[in-house]
Design a protein around this motif. Structure first.
Motif, PDB file in Angstrom:
ATOM      1  N   THR A  99      14.925 -24.864  -2.780  1.00  0.00           N
ATOM      2  CA  THR A  99      16.079 -25.276  -3.579  1.00  0.00           C
ATOM      3  C   THR A  99      15.871 -26.687  -4.123  1.00  0.00           C
ATOM      4  OG1 THR A  99      17.590 -23.890  -2.303  1.00  0.00           O
ATOM      5  CG2 THR A  99      18.563 -25.693  -3.549  1.00  0.00           C
ATOM      6  N   MET A 100      16.003 -26.848  -5.426  1.00  0.00           N
ATOM      7  CA  MET A 100      15.846 -28.146  -6.081  1.00  0.00           C
ATOM      8  C   MET A 100      17.195 -28.868  -6.139  1.00  0.00           C
ATOM      9  SD  MET A 100      14.603 -28.857 -10.002  1.00  0.00           S
ATOM     10  CE  MET A 100      16.051 -28.022 -10.630  1.00  0.00           C
ATOM     11  N   VAL A 101      17.204 -30.182  -5.905  1.00  0.00           N
ATOM     12  CA  VAL A 101      18.424 -30.989  -5.932  1.00  0.00           C
ATOM     13  C   VAL A 101      18.262 -32.095  -6.972  1.00  0.00           C
ATOM     14  CG1 VAL A 101      20.061 -32.351  -4.589  1.00  0.00           C
ATOM     15  CG2 VAL A 101      18.736 -30.537  -3.474  1.00  0.00           C
ATOM     16  N   GLU A 102      19.244 -32.216  -7.876  1.00  0.00           N
ATOM     17  CA  GLU A 102      19.220 -33.253  -8.907  1.00  0.00           C
ATOM     18  C   GLU A 102      20.609 -33.851  -9.078  1.00  0.00           C
ATOM     19  OE1 GLU A 102      15.679 -31.739 -11.952  1.00  0.00           O
ATOM     20  OE2 GLU A 102      17.790 -31.476 -12.503  1.00  0.00           O
ATOM     21  N   PHE A 103      20.657 -35.108  -9.516  1.00  0.00           N
ATOM     22  CA  PHE A 103      21.921 -35.765  -9.846  1.00  0.00           C
ATOM     23  C   PHE A 103      21.795 -36.384 -11.225  1.00  0.00           C
ATOM     24  CE2 PHE A 103      24.585 -39.712  -9.661  1.00  0.00           C
ATOM     25  CZ  PHE A 103      25.803 -39.056  -9.764  1.00  0.00           C
ATOM     26  N   ASP A 104      22.717 -36.046 -12.142  1.00  0.00           N
ATOM     27  CA  ASP A 104      22.626 -36.520 -13.523  1.00  0.00           C
ATOM     28  C   ASP A 104      23.609 -37.637 -13.842  1.00  0.00           C
ATOM     29  OD1 ASP A 104      25.074 -35.270 -13.592  1.00  0.00           O
ATOM     30  OD2 ASP A 104      24.511 -33.727 -15.046  1.00  0.00           O
ATOM     31  N   GLY A 105      24.235 -38.195 -12.805  1.00  0.00           N
ATOM     32  CA  GLY A 105      25.215 -39.256 -13.009  1.00  0.00           C
ATOM     33  C   GLY A 105      26.642 -38.751 -12.962  1.00  0.00           C
ATOM     34  N   VAL A 106      26.828 -37.457 -13.084  1.00  0.00           N
ATOM     35  CA  VAL A 106      28.163 -36.852 -13.055  1.00  0.00           C
ATOM     36  C   VAL A 106      28.252 -35.746 -12.009  1.00  0.00           C
ATOM     37  CG1 VAL A 106      29.918 -35.625 -14.388  1.00  0.00           C
ATOM     38  CG2 VAL A 106      28.535 -37.402 -15.486  1.00  0.00           C
ATOM     39  N   GLU A 107      27.238 -34.878 -11.971  1.00  0.00           N
ATOM     40  CA  GLU A 107      27.235 -33.730 -11.082  1.00  0.00           C
ATOM     41  C   GLU A 107      25.976 -33.700 -10.226  1.00  0.00           C
ATOM     42  OE1 GLU A 107      29.559 -30.337 -13.699  1.00  0.00           O
ATOM     43  OE2 GLU A 107      27.426 -30.684 -14.073  1.00  0.00           O
ATOM     44  N   VAL A 108      26.128 -33.131  -9.035  1.00  0.00           N
ATOM     45  CA  VAL A 108      24.982 -32.845  -8.190  1.00  0.00           C
ATOM     46  C   VAL A 108      24.657 -31.367  -8.383  1.00  0.00           C
ATOM     47  CG1 VAL A 108      24.017 -32.937  -5.865  1.00  0.00           C
ATOM     48  CG2 VAL A 108      25.827 -34.534  -6.518  1.00  0.00           C
ATOM     49  N   THR A 109      23.401 -31.075  -8.725  1.00  0.00           N
ATOM     50  CA  THR A 109      22.985 -29.711  -9.007  1.00  0.00           C
ATOM     51  C   THR A 109      21.993 -29.221  -7.962  1.00  0.00           C
ATOM     52  OG1 THR A 109      23.294 -29.996 -11.394  1.00  0.00           O
ATOM     53  CG2 THR A 109      21.881 -28.179 -10.687  1.00  0.00           C
ATOM     54  N   PHE A 110      22.249 -28.019  -7.436  1.00  0.00           N
ATOM     55  CA  PHE A 110      21.330 -27.330  -6.533  1.00  0.00           C
ATOM     56  C   PHE A 110      20.878 -26.058  -7.253  1.00  0.00           C
ATOM     57  CE2 PHE A 110      24.174 -29.850  -4.024  1.00  0.00           C
ATOM     58  CZ  PHE A 110      23.417 -30.357  -2.977  1.00  0.00           C
ATOM     59  N   PHE A 111      19.556 -25.885  -7.385  1.00  0.00           N
ATOM     60  CA  PHE A 111      19.033 -24.747  -8.134  1.00  0.00           C
ATOM     61  C   PHE A 111      17.997 -24.008  -7.309  1.00  0.00           C
ATOM     62  CE2 PHE A 111      15.795 -22.891 -10.935  1.00  0.00           C
ATOM     63  CZ  PHE A 111      16.583 -21.997 -11.651  1.00  0.00           C
ATOM     64  N   THR A 112      18.177 -22.688  -7.191  1.00  0.00           N
ATOM     65  CA  THR A 112      17.222 -21.828  -6.492  1.00  0.00           C
ATOM     66  C   THR A 112      16.805 -20.733  -7.458  1.00  0.00           C
ATOM     67  OG1 THR A 112      18.397 -22.246  -4.408  1.00  0.00           O
ATOM     68  CG2 THR A 112      16.803 -20.437  -4.434  1.00  0.00           C
ATOM     69  N   ALA A 113      15.521 -20.716  -7.845  1.00  0.00           N
ATOM     70  CA  ALA A 113      15.055 -19.784  -8.874  1.00  0.00           C
ATOM     71  C   ALA A 113      15.064 -18.349  -8.383  1.00  0.00           C
ATOM     72  CB  ALA A 113      13.654 -20.180  -9.330  1.00  0.00           C
ATOM     73  N   SER A 114      14.521 -18.123  -7.208  1.00  0.00           N
ATOM     74  CA  SER A 114      14.453 -16.767  -6.664  1.00  0.00           C
ATOM     75  C   SER A 114      15.056 -16.778  -5.274  1.00  0.00           C
ATOM     76  CB  SER A 114      13.000 -16.282  -6.614  1.00  0.00           C
ATOM     77  OG  SER A 114      12.931 -14.968  -6.102  1.00  0.00           O
ATOM     78  N   PHE A 115      16.183 -16.134  -5.133  1.00  0.00           N
ATOM     79  CA  PHE A 115      16.925 -16.171  -3.872  1.00  0.00           C
ATOM     80  C   PHE A 115      16.532 -14.950  -3.041  1.00  0.00           C
ATOM     81  CE2 PHE A 115      20.723 -15.752  -1.166  1.00  0.00           C
ATOM     82  CZ  PHE A 115      20.806 -17.051  -0.698  1.00  0.00           C
ATOM     83  N   ASN A 116      15.457 -15.089  -2.273  1.00  0.00           N
ATOM     84  CA  ASN A 116      14.966 -13.973  -1.472  1.00  0.00           C
ATOM     85  C   ASN A 116      15.608 -13.931  -0.091  1.00  0.00           C
ATOM     86  OD1 ASN A 116      13.134 -13.071  -3.467  1.00  0.00           O
ATOM     87  ND2 ASN A 116      11.715 -14.700  -2.898  1.00  0.00           N
ATOM     88  N   GLN A 117      16.010 -15.096   0.415  1.00  0.00           N
ATOM     89  CA  GLN A 117      16.642 -15.142   1.718  1.00  0.00           C
ATOM     90  C   GLN A 117      18.124 -14.787   1.595  1.00  0.00           C
ATOM     91  OE1 GLN A 117      15.649 -17.600  -0.097  1.00  0.00           O
ATOM     92  NE2 GLN A 117      16.862 -19.443   0.123  1.00  0.00           N
ATOM     93  N   LYS A 118      18.780 -14.546   2.735  1.00  0.00           N
ATOM     94  CA  LYS A 118      20.191 -14.168   2.717  1.00  0.00           C
ATOM     95  C   LYS A 118      21.117 -15.370   2.624  1.00  0.00           C
ATOM     96  CE  LYS A 118      22.131 -10.765   3.392  1.00  0.00           C
ATOM     97  NZ  LYS A 118      22.800  -9.809   2.487  1.00  0.00           N
TER      98      LYS A 118
END
Length: 461
Positions: free
Chosen positions: A91-110
């Motif tokens: 899972t990738m974590v980024e902050f753009d100054g307004v929002e914190v974003t968590f991104f998972t490209a392929s969600f294979n786990q439960k």
């Protein structure tokens, strides 16, 4: 749809004729409206330490198809400064100054259980910090979802409590008819480890007489004169097994209620032993409370899954009482004097269709029966179709509180003649003593189904 089929399967031993149940199953298992919505469970939980707030995120997939491009965007609360965030490697974590974003490209786990971000309080005037999450995903049923607001008051103490986590999901039900109680258990391994030597033990209630036990391979059943036990060498992860059932007779029982519980023990396997995973674990359900000489449907709830005992449900019991319908809430602790900010709610989905009522978990509910302990009074609310909201019903509701039991009665005319209906129950403690609101208690506890089905008896029976 598999989840709704599972719910129907729980009730196949109820009192309606088999042909009617079969017809009912055919009707609803072919209907498309029961797609899980949202198709996941999401929790955003803030905790406070000194002048820093950490938001813990948990996410679990509730459907049997893979989710891709799973994105959480959490708005940074006003008056705070972003410090850091983290998650599991996929899972990738980024902050753009307004929002914190968590991104998972392929969600294979439960599930995702290690995601978090921490902010620093920088505004000395603000005491309440509120945020929410926007969630999007792709896959078989792509979509997006906005969560409810989550607020933390930094002037109040934090709640020192964590919800117990068990690798064994163990649902328990009971049906009472003709002085016979049929207990049914539904075990499932929901952890990531292999589960060995699983044994589930249920003491037969005091005063009852053991009649029979019913199970299917790979489980093996036994009765030693006091306890019914079910054992299996290995419980595979997420495997659906046949229900475990046994029957007792209540003939001669004079007690107003009989109680029991299910206790399980097992050994864990896998590479994570010693790294947060114990070699052996156990689990105990809440009390399963049954009225012996009545026709009842009883659904148990997990114990200690909310922080305070006065709204920790152990059992919901449903029965027809003359011309009324009766719902009984059993709790771990006593409700206390009238005035406490407690609520107990029973939702009714008359046609078991998510598209014909107000959405509540995976139901489309038309009626809400709510007891407020701060007023000592219960009311019924009906769905206002024109505005899609609740309006108070003229139907009267009576209620009685006795220590850790709440009984609620309302007219059976609320239902169609002999029409099965789906339901769910909630309990809330709305105390403002802590920095965050207390979690809602929900029954049935199994979020995979999110409902129970009640088959009404025929008046001729």
């Amino acid at each position: 749809m598999a989840n709704f089929c599972h719910t129907l399967r729980l009730e196949t031993y109820l009192v309606l004729p088999i042909g009617f149940v079969f017809l009912f199953t055919l009707i609803f298992t072919t209907h498309p409206v029961y797609a899980q919505w949202p198709p996941f469970k999401f929790d955003l939980e803030p905790t406070l330490e000194e002048n820093r707030i950490t938001y813990h995120i948990e996410f679990s997939n509730k459907v049997d198809w893979p989710m891709t491009d799973v994105t959480f965007k959490v708005l940074l609360p006003d008056g705070t400064r972003y410090l850091q965030g983290g998650a599991q490697p996929t899972t990738m974590v980024e902050f753009d100054g307004v929002e914190v974003t968590f991104f998972t490209a392929s969600f294979n786990q439960k599930s995702i259980k290690d995601a978090f971000f921490t902010v620093e309080v920088i505004d000395p005037i603000v005491t309440n910090y509120t945020t929410h999450a926007w969630i999007s995903w792709t896959g078989k049923q792509p979509g997006d979802y906005v969560t409810e607001d989550v607020t933390i008051d930094i002037t109040k103490p934090s709640l020192k409590w964590q919800k117990p986590v068990s690798r064994l999901q163990l649902e328990a039900m009971a049906f009472v008819s003709d002085d016979i109680i049929t207990y049914t258990l539904y075990p499932m391994n929901v952890g990531r480890e292999r589960m060995w030597d699983l044994k589930i033990i249920v003491p037969i209630p005091t005063g009852t007489t053991f009649l029979s036990v019913d199970t299917a391979p790979p489980f093996v059943a036994d009765f030693d004169g006091q306890e019914v036990s079910f054992s299996i060498l290995e419980m595979e992860r997420e495997a659906n097994v046949s229900p475990l059932r046994f029957k007792v007779s209540t003939n001669g029982v004079t007690a107003p209620v009989v109680e029991t519980f299910a206790w399980a023990t097992w050994k864990n396997g896998g590479r994570r032993l010693g790294q947060g995973v114990l070699a052996q674990e156990d689990y105990r359900t809440g009390s399963i409370v049954v009225q012996p000489h009545a026709t009842q449907q009883v659904v148990s709830d997990a114990a200690e899954d909310v922080p305070l005992a006065n709204y920790d449900l152990t059992t919901i019991a449903l029965q027809e009482d003359g011309s009324d319908f009766k719902v009984t809430f059993y709790t771990v602790g006593e409700l206390g004097l009238v005035g406490e900010r407690l609520e107990y709610i029973f939702y009714i989905d008359r046609d078991c269709r998510i598209d014909t009522g107000l959405e509540r978990r995976n139901l489309g509910v038309e009626h809400r029966v709510r007891y407020r302990h701060d007023r000592g009074k219960a009311d019924i609310y009906d769905r206002d179709e024109s505005e899609n909201r609740w309006s108070r019903s003229p139907i009267e509701v009576s209620s009685v509180v006795n220590k850790n039991t709440l009984h609620v009665w309302f007219s059976s005319n609320l239902f169609e003649y002999d029409q099965p209906f789906c339901w769910m129950a909630e309990a809330k403690n709305r105390t403002e003593a802590f920095s965050t609101s207390l979690p809602t208690e929900r029954t049935p506890n199994d979020d995979e189904s999110g409902m129970a089905l009640y088959n009404r008896k025929r008046s001729s029976q």
